[in-house]
Design a protein around this motif. Structure first.
Motif, short mmCIF file in Angstrom:
data_model
loop_
_atom_site.label_atom_id
_atom_site.label_comp_id
_atom_site.label_asym_id
_atom_site.label_seq_id
_atom_site.Cartn_x
_atom_site.Cartn_y
_atom_site.Cartn_z
N TRP A 18 0.51 -1.02 0.28
CA TRP A 18 -0.15 0.16 0.47
C TRP A 18 0.81 1.44 -0.01
N ARG A 19 2.14 1.22 0.35
CA ARG A 19 2.88 2.25 0.82
C ARG A 19 3.47 2.48 -0.19
N HIS A 20 3.55 1.76 -1.33
CA HIS A 20 4.00 2.20 -2.65
C HIS A 20 3.02 2.31 -3.74
N SER A 21 2.05 2.19 -3.46
CA SER A 21 0.37 2.16 -5.21
C SER A 21 0.46 3.62 -4.92
N ASP A 22 -0.45 4.07 -5.42
CA ASP A 22 -0.87 5.31 -6.19
C ASP A 22 -1.71 5.84 -5.23
N TYR A 23 -2.84 4.93 -4.30
CA TYR A 23 -3.26 5.71 -3.37
C TYR A 23 -2.94 5.83 -1.80
N ALA A 24 -1.77 5.36 -1.61
CA ALA A 24 -0.81 6.14 -0.48
C ALA A 24 -0.69 7.12 -1.51
N SER A 25 -0.04 8.01 -2.43
CA SER A 25 0.79 9.09 -3.25
C SER A 25 -0.04 10.25 -2.70
N HIS A 26 -1.59 10.07 -3.72
CA HIS A 26 -3.01 10.37 -2.85
C HIS A 26 -2.92 11.17 -1.47
N TYR A 27 -2.61 10.14 -0.89
CA TYR A 27 -2.80 10.26 0.54
C TYR A 27 -1.76 11.33 1.67
N PHE A 28 -0.39 10.84 1.18
CA PHE A 28 0.58 11.65 1.60
C PHE A 28 0.89 12.81 0.64
N ALA A 29 0.13 13.24 -0.31
CA ALA A 29 -0.27 14.55 -0.36
C ALA A 29 -0.92 15.57 -0.17
N ILE A 30 -1.91 14.90 0.84
CA ILE A 30 -2.66 15.82 0.81
C ILE A 30 -1.66 15.91 2.79
N GLU A 31 -1.04 15.25 3.08
CA GLU A 31 -1.22 15.07 4.66
C GLU A 31 0.26 16.08 4.66
N GLN A 32 0.95 16.12 3.66
CA GLN A 32 2.66 16.43 3.45
C GLN A 32 2.45 18.20 4.10
N PRO A 33 2.07 19.16 4.55
CA PRO A 33 1.66 20.59 4.62
C PRO A 33 1.14 20.51 6.09
N PHE A 34 0.42 19.47 6.64
CA PHE A 34 0.19 19.60 7.07
C PHE A 34 1.06 18.71 8.55
N LEU A 35 2.04 17.45 8.14
CA LEU A 35 2.68 16.86 8.85
C LEU A 35 4.48 18.13 8.59
N LYS A 36 4.34 18.57 7.93
CA LYS A 36 5.43 20.44 7.60
C LYS A 36 4.86 20.74 8.92
N ALA A 37 3.83 21.51 8.77
CA ALA A 37 3.82 22.23 9.43
C ALA A 37 4.25 21.66 11.30
N GLY A 38 3.37 20.48 11.41
CA GLY A 38 4.29 20.06 12.54
C GLY A 38 5.18 19.74 13.10
N LEU A 39 6.53 19.15 12.13
CA LEU A 39 7.47 18.79 11.96
C LEU A 39 8.68 20.45 12.69
N LYS A 40 8.14 21.46 12.27
CA LYS A 40 8.64 22.56 12.01
C LYS A 40 8.47 22.88 13.11
N GLN A 41 6.79 22.91 13.65
CA GLN A 41 6.99 23.50 15.29
C GLN A 41 7.77 22.77 16.73
N ALA A 42 8.26 21.04 15.87
CA ALA A 42 8.38 20.10 17.23
C ALA A 42 9.90 20.30 17.06
N VAL A 43 11.27 20.79 16.00
CA VAL A 43 12.27 20.44 15.75
C VAL A 43 12.74 20.79 16.59
#
Length: 246
Positions: free
Chosen positions: A14-39
């Motif tokens: 699943w991690r290497h499927s198109d389903y996951a690619s679309h999901y992680f594209a949506i998740e990316q900006p939210f996770l990026k903001a959380g990581l920068k806040q917690a670095v």
């Protein structure tokens, strides 16, 4: 092949499927903001269900990547519920989609709390059971990552019981997952609609929390007053009565 190996293989697929690619594209900006806040200067990443480019962009001076399974690339193989690190070892712990894949998720959080420094941050991503992705687990299992999903409220309750302070949380991916780009584009409107009208029904979530040490906080200025002596009224002693003898 054992059941555990089969489940892990399906998750990797699943991690290497198109389903996951679309999901992680949506998740990316939210996770990026959380990581920068917690670095922090020393970080621990548990699991590989994450876009590694986000971690590389942080340019952390020291990071350890652990995984529970040998077939995944990491610095160390370890059960996240029993980490081989001393207390207060890391300033940040990253748990990307780990809780839904472990049999004792509360113990995973307890271990993360143990190895975190005081005021350190934990960043968690997960899937929400009360969402269209939660429904897809049963109607179209290949479209989502399998596991036991937990609501944001339940994960937040676990964190607060351990002494964490939740500083940020986000929900996203209100539409079901599809591997067809045309379907993904046609469902993009659901992100804005869901965020406004159904904020607790996003398929994915990101939580950032800070470790707080238990202690006493003094509020306001302390004033010490010396006790005032109490005045006791004197009582006049009466003379003893003489006894009369007959």
């Amino acid at each position: 092949m054992t059941t555990v190996q089969h489940n892990e293989q399906s998750i990797n697929n699943w991690r290497h499927s198109d389903y996951a690619s679309h999901y992680f594209a949506i998740e990316q900006p939210f996770l990026k903001a959380g990581l920068k806040q917690a670095v922090g200067p020393k970080a621990l990443q548990i699991g590989t269900q994450i876009d590694q480019h986000l971690i590389d962009e942080l340019d952390l001076p020291y990071i350890v990547r652990t995984t529970q399974y040998a077939q995944q690339s990491a610095d160390l193989i370890s059960d996240p519920a029993f980490l081989p690190f001393a207390p207060n070892s890391f300033a940040m712990v990253i748990l990307p989609h780990v809780l839904e894949r472990h049999t004792i998720p509360h113990q995973v959080l307890r271990e993360a709390h143990r190895v975190l420094m005081s005021e350190g941050h934990i960043v968690i991503t997960g899937f929400n059971p009360t969402s269209l992705l939660g429904v897809q687990r049963f109607l179209r299992p290949k479209a989502v990552m399998q596991g036991r999903y937990y609501t944001v409220k339940r994960v937040t309750d676990w964190l607060q019981l351990l002494g964490f302070e939740v500083v940020a949380s986000s929900m996203f991916q209100y539409a079901p997952l599809s591997r067809r780009a045309s379907v993904v584009r046609s469902l993009r409107f659901m992100e804005s609609v869901g965020d406004r009208w159904l904020p607790m029904f996003g398929g994915g979530y990101m939580i950032t929390a800070k470790k707080r040490d238990a202690g006493m906080n003094l509020v306001g200025r302390l004033r010490f007053r010396s006790p005032k002596p109490k005045l006791v009224s004197a009582v006049r002693a009466s003379a003893p009565r003489s006894s009369k003898h007959s």
